[in-house]
Write a protein that holds these residues in place. Structure first.
Motif, PDB file in Angstrom:
ATOM      1  N   PHE A 117       2.862  10.031 -10.332  1.00 21.04           N
ATOM      2  CA  PHE A 117       3.658   8.679  -9.526  1.00 21.04           C
ATOM      3  C   PHE A 117       5.153   9.432  -9.917  1.00 21.04           C
ATOM      4  CE2 PHE A 117       1.011   5.825  -9.578  1.00 21.04           C
ATOM      5  CZ  PHE A 117       0.597   5.756  -8.597  1.00 21.04           C
ATOM      6  N   LEU A 118       6.081  10.263 -10.815  1.00 23.82           N
ATOM      7  CA  LEU A 118       7.026  10.372 -11.439  1.00 23.82           C
ATOM      8  C   LEU A 118       7.696  10.964 -10.241  1.00 23.82           C
ATOM      9  CD1 LEU A 118       9.386  10.431 -13.785  1.00 23.82           C
ATOM     10  CD2 LEU A 118       7.814  12.077 -14.647  1.00 23.82           C
ATOM     11  N   PHE A 119       8.160  11.762  -9.657  1.00 19.11           N
ATOM     12  CA  PHE A 119       8.732  12.823  -8.880  1.00 19.11           C
ATOM     13  C   PHE A 119       8.350  12.524  -8.280  1.00 19.11           C
ATOM     14  CE2 PHE A 119       7.586  15.780 -12.284  1.00 19.11           C
ATOM     15  CZ  PHE A 119       8.873  16.804 -12.355  1.00 19.11           C
ATOM     16  N   LEU A 120       7.860  11.849  -6.901  1.00 17.72           N
ATOM     17  CA  LEU A 120       8.345  10.911  -5.601  1.00 17.72           C
ATOM     18  C   LEU A 120       9.731  10.287  -5.170  1.00 17.72           C
ATOM     19  CD1 LEU A 120       4.538   9.554  -5.588  1.00 17.72           C
ATOM     20  CD2 LEU A 120       5.607  11.453  -4.438  1.00 17.72           C
ATOM     21  N   PRO A 121       9.647   9.477  -6.548  1.00 18.91           N
ATOM     22  CA  PRO A 121      11.491   8.660  -6.174  1.00 18.91           C
ATOM     23  C   PRO A 121      12.385   9.788  -5.860  1.00 18.91           C
ATOM     24  CG  PRO A 121      10.167   7.788  -7.697  1.00 18.91           C
ATOM     25  CD  PRO A 121       9.325   8.755  -7.454  1.00 18.91           C
ATOM     26  N   VAL A 122      12.120  10.735  -6.571  1.00 22.89           N
ATOM     27  CA  VAL A 122      13.620  11.637  -6.516  1.00 22.89           C
ATOM     28  C   VAL A 122      13.542  13.435  -6.107  1.00 22.89           C
ATOM     29  CG1 VAL A 122      14.328  11.257  -9.506  1.00 22.89           C
ATOM     30  CG2 VAL A 122      12.645  13.341  -8.592  1.00 22.89           C
ATOM     31  N   ALA A 123      12.552  13.006  -4.364  1.00 25.24           N
ATOM     32  CA  ALA A 123      12.065  13.672  -3.583  1.00 25.24           C
ATOM     33  C   ALA A 123      13.378  13.284  -2.675  1.00 25.24           C
ATOM     34  CB  ALA A 123      11.139  13.811  -2.911  1.00 25.24           C
ATOM     35  N   ARG A 124      14.704  13.383  -2.088  1.00 26.51           N
ATOM     36  CA  ARG A 124      15.496  12.198  -1.137  1.00 26.51           C
ATOM     37  C   ARG A 124      15.142  12.366   0.242  1.00 26.51           C
ATOM     38  NH1 ARG A 124      19.911  16.312  -4.071  1.00 26.51           N
ATOM     39  NH2 ARG A 124      19.994  15.981  -6.424  1.00 26.51           N
ATOM     40  N   GLY A 125      14.936  13.409   0.153  1.00 28.70           N
ATOM     41  CA  GLY A 125      14.369  13.590   2.186  1.00 28.70           C
ATOM     42  C   GLY A 125      13.584  13.227   1.796  1.00 28.70           C
ATOM     43  N   SER A 126      12.432  12.803   1.343  1.00 26.52           N
ATOM     44  CA  SER A 126      10.891  12.732   0.965  1.00 26.52           C
ATOM     45  C   SER A 126      10.665  12.065   2.445  1.00 26.52           C
ATOM     46  CB  SER A 126      10.235  12.428   0.150  1.00 26.52           C
ATOM     47  OG  SER A 126       9.206  11.780   0.457  1.00 26.52           O
ATOM     48  N   VAL A 127       9.607  12.134   3.388  1.00 27.42           N
ATOM     49  CA  VAL A 127       8.905  11.680   4.023  1.00 27.42           C
ATOM     50  C   VAL A 127       8.477  10.023   4.018  1.00 27.42           C
ATOM     51  CG1 VAL A 127       8.890  13.538   5.658  1.00 27.42           C
ATOM     52  CG2 VAL A 127       6.805  12.640   4.236  1.00 27.42           C
ATOM     53  N   LEU A 128       7.652  10.215   2.420  1.00 30.56           N
ATOM     54  CA  LEU A 128       7.225   8.979   2.122  1.00 30.56           C
ATOM     55  C   LEU A 128       8.786   7.581   1.688  1.00 30.56           C
ATOM     56  CD1 LEU A 128       4.828   9.803  -0.605  1.00 30.56           C
ATOM     57  CD2 LEU A 128       4.047   9.253   1.276  1.00 30.56           C
ATOM     58  N   LEU A 129       9.706   8.201   0.775  1.00 28.74           N
ATOM     59  CA  LEU A 129      11.294   7.287   0.900  1.00 28.74           C
ATOM     60  C   LEU A 129      11.314   6.257   2.232  1.00 28.74           C
ATOM     61  CD1 LEU A 129      13.085   8.776  -1.628  1.00 28.74           C
ATOM     62  CD2 LEU A 129      11.220   7.419  -2.078  1.00 28.74           C
ATOM     63  N   MET A 131      -4.859  16.857 -10.632  1.00 27.22           N
ATOM     64  CA  MET A 131      -4.468  14.919 -10.985  1.00 27.22           C
ATOM     65  C   MET A 131      -2.945  15.039 -10.169  1.00 27.22           C
ATOM     66  SD  MET A 131      -7.316  14.292 -14.223  1.00 27.22           S
ATOM     67  CE  MET A 131      -6.681  13.053 -14.132  1.00 27.22           C
ATOM     68  N   ALA A 132      -2.213  15.286 -10.935  1.00 24.38           N
ATOM     69  CA  ALA A 132      -0.821  15.073 -10.817  1.00 24.38           C
ATOM     70  C   ALA A 132       0.147  16.307  -9.807  1.00 24.38           C
ATOM     71  CB  ALA A 132      -0.472  15.306 -12.188  1.00 24.38           C
ATOM     72  N   ALA A 133      -0.814  16.604  -9.281  1.00 20.90           N
ATOM     73  CA  ALA A 133       0.128  18.177  -8.170  1.00 20.90           C
ATOM     74  C   ALA A 133       0.776  17.265  -7.327  1.00 20.90           C
ATOM     75  CB  ALA A 133      -1.233  18.883  -7.761  1.00 20.90           C
ATOM     76  N   GLY A 134      -0.103  16.361  -6.341  1.00 25.91           N
ATOM     77  CA  GLY A 134       0.515  15.757  -5.328  1.00 25.91           C
ATOM     78  C   GLY A 134       1.650  15.594  -5.545  1.00 25.91           C
ATOM     79  N   GLY A 135       2.317  14.391  -5.742  1.00 26.40           N
ATOM     80  CA  GLY A 135       3.859  14.445  -6.339  1.00 26.40           C
ATOM     81  C   GLY A 135       4.262  15.077  -6.562  1.00 26.40           C
ATOM     82  N   ILE A 136       4.126  16.226  -7.056  1.00 28.57           N
ATOM     83  CA  ILE A 136       4.531  17.221  -7.759  1.00 28.57           C
ATOM     84  C   ILE A 136       5.220  18.167  -6.613  1.00 28.57           C
ATOM     85  CG2 ILE A 136       5.493  19.919  -9.477  1.00 28.57           C
ATOM     86  CD1 ILE A 136       3.343  18.002 -11.901  1.00 28.57           C
ATOM     87  N   LEU A 141       5.440  17.615  -3.343  1.00 28.28           N
ATOM     88  CA  LEU A 141       6.417  16.871  -2.468  1.00 28.28           C
ATOM     89  C   LEU A 141       7.541  17.020  -2.823  1.00 28.28           C
ATOM     90  CD1 LEU A 141       4.442  13.440  -1.412  1.00 28.28           C
ATOM     91  CD2 LEU A 141       4.575  15.442  -0.091  1.00 28.28           C
ATOM     92  N   PHE A 142       7.496  16.744  -3.875  1.00 28.02           N
ATOM     93  CA  PHE A 142       8.974  17.155  -4.759  1.00 28.02           C
ATOM     94  C   PHE A 142       9.418  18.887  -4.543  1.00 28.02           C
ATOM     95  CE2 PHE A 142      11.502  19.132  -8.337  1.00 28.02           C
ATOM     96  CZ  PHE A 142      12.784  17.738  -8.465  1.00 28.02           C
ATOM     97  N   MET A 143       8.984  19.690  -4.671  1.00 28.83           N
ATOM     98  CA  MET A 143       8.359  21.179  -4.402  1.00 28.83           C
ATOM     99  C   MET A 143       9.019  21.349  -3.021  1.00 28.83           C
ATOM    100  SD  MET A 143       5.586  23.031  -7.026  1.00 28.83           S
ATOM    101  CE  MET A 143       5.939  24.350  -6.045  1.00 28.83           C
TER     102      MET A 143
END
Length: 737
Positions: A192-204, A314-319, A321-323
Motif C-alpha cells: 500500500f505504501l506507494f499507492l498514495p504518492v502516485a499523484r495522477g493515479s487512476v485509483l486516487l 507480493m508487493a509489486a502491484g503498488g510499486i 502503479l507508482f512507476m
C-alpha cells in the motif's frame, strides 16, 4: 447583507443539471460493487495469511496454479498484486463512463445530515484532524498488526515447543522466526505504501482522494512499514550475534534463498529516508530530506535482490502503479512552460501566470508542482492554483508566499529581470526564468459547487485556493452555469495587514456585476498581530507591483498527466500492465525455465527489469501517441484567443485603496484578535438556519484543529450538517520550506 437581500437562486431554479442515463448509472454501480468485492477479498486474504488455515489455503492455491509459465511467482503475483491492478483497470472504465458529467447537487433539507466519511472523528492527537474514513483505515492497519503478531507468536511458540532444543537455541529460533514474520508484515504494508504518492493515479482519481490527503497516508504507512522492517532486521541481528556469526551473515549473498547483503543495503536506505523525513529534520533542512528520499530506488531494488522474484511479487502491484505515474510525470516535466507574466506583490508574495493548452482541464481545488531550473534542477514545489478555469482557457495562476530560500530566490530573480528589461548593451544576456510544471492534480469533484451554504476558512497564504473558488463561483453565477452556493462566508486570519492586498488580485465586480444581488457573500478578516489599522504612510500604501512578460520561452503545459484525458491515461496503464505480463511470460518461457535459472536475487532483478521495461516500452509507445494527439489538437486551436496580454497590472497602485474599493461593503476587518469559531458557527446557525454546510479549511494545523473541534460540537448539537474538506496551504509548502 442579510439573506433576505439575496434573490431566490437562479442556481436552483434556472439551471438544469445533466442527468446520467439509467444504463450508465447501472454500469457504474456494478463496477463499484465489483471493485469493493475485489478489495474486501484482497484484504481478507492478507488477514488470513498469518493463520494455519491461511497457510493451508495458500499451499493448495499454489499447487493448483503451479502449471502457469511463471510458477509460484505468477501465482503469488495474481493473488496479492493482481487485485490492485484489476481495481485500477475497473477505475479506468468507471472514469471513462463518467466522462465530464456534472456534479451531484446537495439539496438542503430541514434535517441536516453529516457526510460521515469526511466528518472529523479525531481532532487532537498524533494524526492531526482525522475523518471517519481515515479512522477506519487506521483501525484496519492497527487490527491487522495486532492480529498478525498474535498469530505469528502463537505459531512460532507451537513450532519451537515441538523441537528438541536448548534454551539458547529456542530463543535464537524464536527471534529468527519472528524476524521473518515481521518482514512479511512489512511487505504487506509496502503493498500500500506507494499507492498514495502516485499523484495522477487512476485509483486516487476514482476514490477522489486529493494528493495532500494521500501524502499523509504515505507518511503513516511509511512509519509503520519502517518500524516493521527495522524490527525484522534487529531480531535477525540479535539472533546472529547470539550465534556468533553476525558479520559473516550480514555480508552473505546467497544464490538460493534470501540474499542478506542487499537487504542490509535496502534497510539502510530506508532508515536514511525515514530519519530525514521526520518533521524536525525536514524543517531544519528540507534539501537533506528531499535528496535522501531519492534513495527509494535503492530501497526497492535492494528489496527485490534481497527476497527474489516470488516474494517481491507480493508487493509489486503498488510499486508498478507508482512507476507508471513517475514515468508519466517525467515525460510531462521535460517541457518548458511559458511564464506569461509575473508579479511581485507588496506582501512578500509572487504571482505567476502559466501558459496551458485549452484541453488541459483543472478545477478551483487543483494544484501544480513547479520547477524553476535557474533555481534548482531537482526541486519541485507544490502550489495551489489561484485562478478559476473560467478565468481563461489558456492560462492558470499561482500565488507563492516568500518564506524560504527557494521562494526568496524566485522573487529576487523576478525583480532582477524586471530591472533588466532594457539591457545596458546588446551583447548583455537578459536574465530569464525557465519553468517546468507537473499537474494539475487535485479533486475530481468540485465540492465547492455542491452546497448552498459554504464556509471557507483560510490562514495566511491559504487564501490562494479560495480566490480560485470565489472566482469560479462568480463566473458560474454570471454565466448561468450549474453552481449551488448561495451563502458564502470567508474567514481569513493573517498576521499583518500587509497581506490584505492578496484579495485585490481579483475584482469581484468585473467577474460578476451586481453579484451581491445573487450571492450572500461575507468576508471576515482577522489581523492577529496588529492592534490598530496601519497609518496612511504604512507599508501597504503606494507600493510598486512589478510585472514582467514574458519570463521564458517555451509553450503551454503538457497534457501528459494522469489526471488528464481518461482514455489516454487508461490506455497507458492498461498497455503497460499487459506489456509487463507479456514480458514476464516471455522471460520465463524462453529463458528462466529452459535454462533452469534458480538464483533468487537474479530472478528478482529480472522481475524488476520487466516492470521497468514494460513502462518504458509499452507505456512509452502510448505516451508518444498521446503526445502526437496533443500536438494535433493544439494545432487546431487558436492559441492566442483569451490569452493574457502584457501591461494588465497597474504600477504604483494604492493596493490598500483598491482592496477597500472592491470589498468594503462585504468585508469586516478585526485587528488584534483571532477567529472565535464558536461564535462564528453560532452566528451561522442563526442566519442560515439549521442547514447543510460545506466547510473547506486551508491553513496551519492549529487552525484546522480549532475549526474541526467546533464543527464536531455543532453537529452533535444538531445545529449544522457539515461536509469538511481540509486542504494544505500550498502557496508556500509547509513541508518544503
Amino acid at each position: 447583507m442579510d439573506e433576505n437581500s439575496v434573490q431566490e437562486p437562479l442556481l436552483l431554479s434556472e439551471i438544469s443539471v445533466k442527468k446520467t442515463s439509467l444504463f450508465v448509472s447501472s454500469v457504474k454501480w456494478i463496477l463499484k460493487i465489483l471493485m469493493w468485492a475485489i478489495f474486501v477479498a484482497w484484504i481478507g486474504v492478507i488477514f488470513l495469511f498469518p493463520t494455519q488455515f491461511g497457510n493451508g489455503l495458500l499451499e493448495k492455491y499454489i499447487h493448483a496454479t503451479n502449471g502457469n509459465p511463471c510458477g509460484i511467482t505468477g501465482s503469488l503475483f495474481l493473488v496479492l498484486s493482481g487485485p490492485v491492478l484489476v481495481i485500477a483497470f475497473l477505475s479506468i472504465f468507471h472514469l471513462i463512463i463518467s466522462g465530464d458529467e456534472e456534479f451531484q447537487q446537495k439539496k438542503s433539507s430541514k434535517n441536516p445530515g453529516v457526510r460521515l466519511w469526511t466528518f472529523p472523528v479525531l481532532v487532537d492527537g498524533p494524526f492531526g484532524v482525522v475523518s471517519a474514513a481515515e479512522f477506519i483505515g487506521i483501525l484496519l492497519f492497527v487490527v491487522y498488526v495486532i492480529w498478525a503478531l498474535y498469530a505469528y507468536v502463537f505459531q512460532s511458540l507451537n513450532r519451537i515447543s515441538g523441537e528438541d532444543l536448548t534454551l539458547m537455541e529456542a530463543r535464537i529460533m524464536f527471534l529468527k522466526m519472528m524476524g521473518g514474520h515481521l518482514g512479511s508484515m512489512g511487505l504487506y504494508c509496502m503493498a500500500f505504501l506507494f499507492l498514495p504518492v502516485a499523484r495522477g493515479s487512476v485509483l486516487l482519481r476514482f476514490i477522489n482522494i486529493p494528493f495532500e490527503h494521500a501524502t499523509r497516508y504515505h507518511v503513516w504507512l511509511g512509519h509503520l512499514t519502517m518500524v516493521l522492517f527495522t524490527l525484522h532486521g534487529l531480531l535477525y541481528i540479535v539472533g546472529w550475534a547470539m550465534e556468533g556469526n553476525l558479520l559473516h551473515k550480514l555480508l552473505s549473498w546467497k544464490d538460493i534463498g534470501v540474499a542478506i547483503l542487499p537487504g542490509v543495503i535496502s534497510l539502510l536506505a530506508g532508515l536514511l529516508m525515514w530519519v530525514t523525513s521526520l518533521p524536525p529534520v525536514r524543517k531544519w533542512n528540507f534539501e537533506l530530506f528531499f535528496y535522501t528520499h531519492q534513495l527509494y530506488v535503492v530501497f526497492v531494488l535492494g528489496l527485490a535482490l534481497h527476497v527474489g522474484d516470488f516474494i517481491f511479487s507480493m508487493a509489486a502491484g503498488g510499486i508498478f502503479l507508482f512507476m507508471l505515474d513517475r514515468f508519466l510525470r517525467l515525460c510531462q516535466s521535460r517541457r518548458t512552460v511559458d511564464i506569461i507574466s509575473a508579479k511581485s506583490l507588496p506582501c512578500g508574495t509572487v504571482e505567476l501566470v502559466l501558459s496551458k493548452p485549452g484541453n488541459l482541464r483543472y478545477n478551483a481545488l487543483s494544484f501544480v508542482f513547479l520547477q524553476i531550473r535557474e533555481l534548482s534542477w531537482l526541486q519541485w514545489h507544490p502550489f495551489s492554483v489561484s485562478s478559476s478555469p473560467l478565468d481563461g482557457k489558456y492560462h492558470l495562476s499561482i500565488l507563492i508566499k516568500v518564506l524560504g530560500e527557494w521562494t526568496a530566490r524566485l522573487r529576487g530573480s523576478i525583480m532582477n529581470i524586471s530591472e533588466a528589461e532594457q539591457p545596458a548593451s546588446p551583447s548583455q544576456p537578459r536574465p530569464k526564468l525557465t519553468a517546468s510544471v507537473e499537474g494539475p492534480y487535485g479533486h475530481e469533484a468540485p465540492y465547492h459547487l455542491m452546497y448552498e451554504n459554504l464556509i471557507l476558512v483560510a490562514g495566511g497564504i491559504g487564501i490562494s485556493p479560495f480566490l480560485a473558488i470565489l472566482s469560479d463561483i462568480l463566473h458560474r453565477v454570471n454565466e448561468g452555469r450549474p453552481c449551488l452556493p448561495r451563502n458564502i462566508l470567508i474567514v481569513w486570519a493573517v498576521k499583518r495587514s500587509n497581506e490584505l492586498p492578496l484579495f485585490s488580485t481579483m475584482d469581484l465586480e468585473s467577474i460578476c456585476p451586481y453579484f451581491y444581488d445573487k450571492l450572500n457573500l461575507e468576508i471576515s478578516i482577522y489581523v492577529t498581530r496588529e492592534s490598530d489599522p496601519p497609518l496612511e504612510e504604512g507599508d501597504i500604501h503606494n507600493v510598486t507591483v512589478s510585472s514582467v512578460c514574458p519570463m521564458s520561452k517555451g509553450c503551454g503545459m503538457s497534457v501528459l498527466v494522469g489526471t488528464g484525458d481518461s482514455i489516454w491515461s487508461g490506455l497507458y496503464v492498461i498497455s503497460s500492465t499487459l506489456g509487463f505480463v507479456i514480458l514476464l511470460g516471455i522471460l520465463y518461457i524462453f529463458y528462466i525455465n529452459p535454462y533452469s535459472i534458480s538464483t533468487w536475487w537474479y530472478k528478482g532483478l529480472l522481475f524488476f527489469g520487466c516492470m521497468l521495461a514494460s513502462v518504458v516500452i509499452f507505456g512509452g509507445l502510448v505516451v508518444g501517441l498521446w503526445y502526437l494527439w496533443e500536438k494535433k489538437i493544439s494545432a487546431r486551436e487558436e492559441y492566442e484567443e483569451n490569452r493574457l496580454k502584457p501591461g494588465m497590472v497597474q504600477h504604483n497602485e494604492d493596493v490598500a485603496n483598491l482592496f477597500q474599493k472592491n470589498h468594503t461593503s462585504i468585508t469586516t476587518i478585526q485587528y488584534g484578535s483571532r477567529p472565535d469559531f464558536k461564535e462564528i458557527l453560532g452566528s451561522i446557525s442563526e442566519h442560515w438556519g439549521c442547514a447543510d454546510v460545506g466547510v473547506i479549511i486551508c491553513g496551519p494545523p492549529t487552525l484546522e484543529s480549532s475549526v474541526a473541534r467546533e464543527i464536531r460540537c455543532r453537529v452533535q448539537e444538531k445545529c449544522l450538517g457539515v461536509y469538511v474538506y481540509i486542504m494544505e496551504p500550498r502557496g508556500y509548502n509547509m513541508q518544503l520550506e
